[in-house]
Scaffold this motif. Structure first.
Motif, PDB file in Angstrom:
ATOM      1  N   GLU A  81       0.830  -1.210   0.000  1.00 46.96           N
ATOM      2  CA  GLU A  81       0.000   0.000   0.000  1.00 46.96           C
ATOM      3  C   GLU A  81       0.862   1.256   0.000  1.00 46.96           C
ATOM      4  OE1 GLU A  81      -3.843  -1.897   2.389  1.00 46.96           O
ATOM      5  OE2 GLU A  81      -2.407  -0.618   3.420  1.00 46.96           O
ATOM      6  N   HIS A  82       1.961   1.230   0.754  1.00 43.13           N
ATOM      7  CA  HIS A  82       2.845   2.401   0.798  1.00 43.13           C
ATOM      8  C   HIS A  82       3.495   2.637  -0.559  1.00 43.13           C
ATOM      9  CE1 HIS A  82       5.688   5.314   2.411  1.00 43.13           C
ATOM     10  NE2 HIS A  82       6.652   4.650   1.798  1.00 43.13           N
ATOM     11  N   GLU A  83       3.946   1.547  -1.196  1.00 40.10           N
ATOM     12  CA  GLU A  83       4.568   1.679  -2.512  1.00 40.10           C
ATOM     13  C   GLU A  83       3.573   2.195  -3.539  1.00 40.10           C
ATOM     14  OE1 GLU A  83       6.075  -2.197  -3.205  1.00 40.10           O
ATOM     15  OE2 GLU A  83       7.862  -1.920  -1.953  1.00 40.10           O
TER      16      GLU A  83
ATOM     17  N   ASP B  35       3.888   5.739  -5.607  1.00 36.83           N
ATOM     18  CA  ASP B  35       3.779   5.790  -7.073  1.00 36.83           C
ATOM     19  C   ASP B  35       2.668   6.743  -7.513  1.00 36.83           C
ATOM     20  OD1 ASP B  35       5.819   3.988  -7.296  1.00 36.83           O
ATOM     21  OD2 ASP B  35       4.516   2.234  -7.529  1.00 36.83           O
ATOM     22  N   LYS B  36       1.561   6.713  -6.783  1.00 32.87           N
ATOM     23  CA  LYS B  36       0.440   7.577  -7.135  1.00 32.87           C
ATOM     24  C   LYS B  36       0.807   9.049  -6.962  1.00 32.87           C
ATOM     25  CE  LYS B  36      -4.422   8.451  -5.978  1.00 32.87           C
ATOM     26  NZ  LYS B  36      -5.567   8.058  -5.097  1.00 32.87           N
TER      27      LYS B  36
ATOM     28  N   SER C 125       1.237  11.878  -9.885  1.00 28.44           N
ATOM     29  CA  SER C 125       0.451  13.108  -9.807  1.00 28.44           C
ATOM     30  C   SER C 125       1.349  14.336  -9.922  1.00 28.44           C
ATOM     31  CB  SER C 125      -0.339  13.139  -8.501  1.00 28.44           C
ATOM     32  OG  SER C 125      -1.045  14.343  -8.354  1.00 28.44           O
ATOM     33  N   HIS C 126       2.488  14.303  -9.210  1.00 29.02           N
ATOM     34  CA  HIS C 126       3.433  15.420  -9.258  1.00 29.02           C
ATOM     35  C   HIS C 126       4.023  15.575 -10.661  1.00 29.02           C
ATOM     36  CE1 HIS C 126       3.651  16.919  -5.176  1.00 29.02           C
ATOM     37  NE2 HIS C 126       3.673  15.671  -4.706  1.00 29.02           N
TER      38      HIS C 126
ATOM     39  N   LYS D 108       9.909  14.269  -5.962  1.00 27.63           N
ATOM     40  CA  LYS D 108       9.538  12.883  -5.728  1.00 27.63           C
ATOM     41  C   LYS D 108       9.392  12.592  -4.234  1.00 27.63           C
ATOM     42  CE  LYS D 108      11.320  10.688  -9.880  1.00 27.63           C
ATOM     43  NZ  LYS D 108      12.149   9.583 -10.404  1.00 27.63           N
ATOM     44  N   VAL D 109       8.404  11.741  -3.927  1.00 25.59           N
ATOM     45  CA  VAL D 109       8.177  11.335  -2.534  1.00 25.59           C
ATOM     46  C   VAL D 109       9.138  10.207  -2.203  1.00 25.59           C
ATOM     47  CG1 VAL D 109       6.497  10.417  -0.897  1.00 25.59           C
ATOM     48  CG2 VAL D 109       5.748  11.976  -2.699  1.00 25.59           C
ATOM     49  N   THR D 110      10.070  10.461  -1.307  1.00 24.07           N
ATOM     50  CA  THR D 110      11.098   9.468  -0.977  1.00 24.07           C
ATOM     51  C   THR D 110      11.027   9.014   0.474  1.00 24.07           C
ATOM     52  OG1 THR D 110      12.651  11.251  -0.460  1.00 24.07           O
ATOM     53  CG2 THR D 110      12.681  10.366  -2.713  1.00 24.07           C
ATOM     54  N   ARG D 111       9.985   9.421   1.206  1.00 22.57           N
ATOM     55  CA  ARG D 111       9.892   9.064   2.615  1.00 22.57           C
ATOM     56  C   ARG D 111       9.783   7.545   2.764  1.00 22.57           C
ATOM     57  NH1 ARG D 111       4.880  11.326   5.826  1.00 22.57           N
ATOM     58  NH2 ARG D 111       3.870   9.840   4.436  1.00 22.57           N
TER      59      ARG D 111
END
Length: 541
Positions: A56-58, A62-63, A67-68, A96-99
């Motif tokens: 779910e986190h992955e 990706d979503k 979107s970005h 990019k979301v890298t958290r």
């Protein structure tokens, strides 16, 4: 080495899975082997949850990245000087979301010996810290001793604290990814704090062993603890699970939260539910659509569900909630002519994650019970399932009862099938006012077809796999709670050897866990000898 052996000579080592615990021989520290099924199932669910949480986190990352990316591309297409914009963009931080996803934090609210926490730490990969709580000093000492005994793999992950679990959970809102409740008796006093301690999307695992209360023996007590009144029927153990789920949902709604059941089972002498807890103001408005009252005919097994609410379309393509239109049954049962008992509300939405289990139909009925109602020889399960399938309705078994069946076929169809069966298998004349006589006096509107249907046999039956196994040993059941005197009536629970050992002078047993006592405490028998040995409560280890 001799010093270590000398310290361990008074202890017995018990191994379960990859975890080991030390049980003091003289004090008989509480350990319940029956709960091995509970612990094994919990480990399996926890492993699946950890994997699903990662997926779910992955998917969320990706979503967001997609979107970005679309947003940036749109901005670039609108820019007058793309080259200049690109040079400016290069100086900005990456969008990019890298958290990274942190390892899940687990809380066992009633740890006792700490066996369950140790198994989680040693057998479930990817876990973070496991916090084991208990409000009994001796239990926490045992737990800490067992943590050290299991070596570095346990000491690096498991922590034990002497504290009331309710207070600890209230002081750590939405902090734990997994909360495990396995008290002695009812979990009701822990639910309010537990639903607040679970993180969004986290997992709450909850056990209830007070089955007499949940299954209808003490309806008023059930209502006071869970806010629901049970009805008696063969489906009572499934109804117990649905009552518990409705209660958890009620507690969650008070904090703008709701539950999504993952798995709900009845086994041995208890029910165990696994639910995910989420936060959404809009979603809690749908709770009344997930709850129903039940009407159960007093003379037969017929039952009907009445949902609490309904949705009404709005002009803007939305929906609003309105009271349900009812009742769904007449004043008297159309099959038998008697009154209905009313129970609930119960959780009538699916009690399993549909990706994990079969399509859910609330409650079930027993084939032998409905055959007993009309006083006829019961058709085989395959023949009955075939008749229902040939009538155009789905049917399946239930894990609760070997002869239990689930179907969305209306009760007039079920009774029509039995009427057709009795025509070919005549019965003796019965009293005119008996339920069977009244039901059979009506002509069937459906001509039942008992020809074997392909889907009448489940995969397990086709492969001749045993689904209901015998108990692994004698006296397989719950243990005696804390502060309870052992008498001759406990032979069925503990066995004659245990009773004789207690009478002949067992050592002192200290209390473990901060679990609650069961609600159906039976009075001591009058007369006869009694012993005063105190037993440990049945917590989760």
């Amino acid at each position: 080495m001799a010093e270590v052996d000398d310290k361990l000579k008074d202890y017995e080592i018990r191994k379960e899975g990859e975890a080991e615990i030390l049980l003091h021989k003289r004090n008989a520290v509480f350990y319940n082997p029956v709960q091995v099924h509970n612990r094994d199932m919990s480990i399996a669910v926890l492993r699946t949850f950890v994997a699903k949480r990662k997926e779910e986190h992955e998917a969320l990352v990706d979503k967001r990245n997609t979107s970005h990316e679309k947003k940036k591309n749109k901005e670039l297409n609108k820019a007058e000087d793309p080259i200049d914009d690109l040079s400016k963009e290069a100086t900005k931080p990456s969008w990019k979301v890298t958290r990274e996803l942190k390892p899940p934090l687990v809380l066992e609210a009633l740890a006792a010996t700490g066996l369950r926490s140790l198994q989680y730490a040693r057998e479930v990969e990817g876990l973070g810290k496991v916090v084991a709580l208990d409000n009994d000093k001796a239990s926490v000492e045992d737990c800490k001793r067992n943590i050290k005994f299991n070596g570095a793999s346990a000491t690096s992950k498991v922590e034990a604290y002497l504290v009331d679990a309710r207070i600890h959970m209230l002081m750590h809102p939405k902090e734990f990814d997994v909360v495990d409740l396995d008290p002695y008796g009812s979990p009701s006093i822990f639910l309010d704090s537990a639903v607040q301690a679970v993180a969004d999307g986290g997992l709450l695992m909850c056990t209830a062993t007070n089955m007499a209360v949940l299954c209808g023996t003490n309806g008023e007590v059930c209502y006071s603890k869970y806010g629901s009144f049970p009805t008696k029927g063969k489906y009572c153990h499934e109804m117990a699970s649905r009552i518990l789920l409705a209660s958890i949902e009620s507690h969650a709604n008070r904090y703008k939260r709701y539950i999504v059941p993952v798995l709900s089972v009845f086994m041995d002498f208890y029910i165990r539910v696994f639910v995910r807890v989420c936060t959404s103001v809009s979603e809690i408005k749908n709770t009344p659509l997930k709850l129903s009252y039940i009407y159960h005919c007093v003379g037969s097994d017929s039952f009907h569900l009445q949902c609490l609410a309904r949705t009404v379309p709005k002009k803007n393509n939305g929906v609003k909630h309105a009271p349900a239109i009812g009742p769904v049954v007449p004043q008297e049962c159309s099959d038998y002519g008697k009154k209905f008992n009313v129970g609930g509300p119960i959780w009538s939405a699916p009690i399993h994650d549909q990706d994990w289990e079969l399509h859910d139909i609330p409650l079930f009925f027993s084939l032998h019970n409905i055959a007993g109602t009309v006083k006829c020889t019961s058709p085989s399960l395959v023949m009955f399932r075939s008749a229902v399938l040939n009538a155009g309705y789905p049917i399946s078994s239930t894990h609760v009862n070997p002869l239990g069946v689930k179907s969305d076929a209306p009760w007039d169809v079920i009774w029509d099938i039995m009427r057709c069966w009795v025509k070919n298998h005549p019965i003796k004349e019965q009293p005119r006012d008996s339920p069977g006589t009244v039901i059979l006096s009506k002509s069937p509107k459906l001509e039942a077809n008992f020809s074997r249907a392909i889907a009448a046999l489940s995969k397990a039956q086709a492969k001749k796999i045993k689904r209901f196994l015998p108990n692994p040993e004698r006296h397989w059941g719950p243990k005696v709670r804390a502060d309870r005197k052992i008498t001759s009536k406990h032979v069925s629970l503990l066995g004659p050897e245990a009773i004789n050992g207690a009478v002949n002078g067992g050592g002192d047993c200290h209390r473990e866990g901060n679990g609650t006592a069961p609600d159906n405490t039976a009075p001591e028998p009058e007369g006869g000898s009694r012993t005063t040995l105190r037993m440990n409560p049945q917590t989760n280890a």
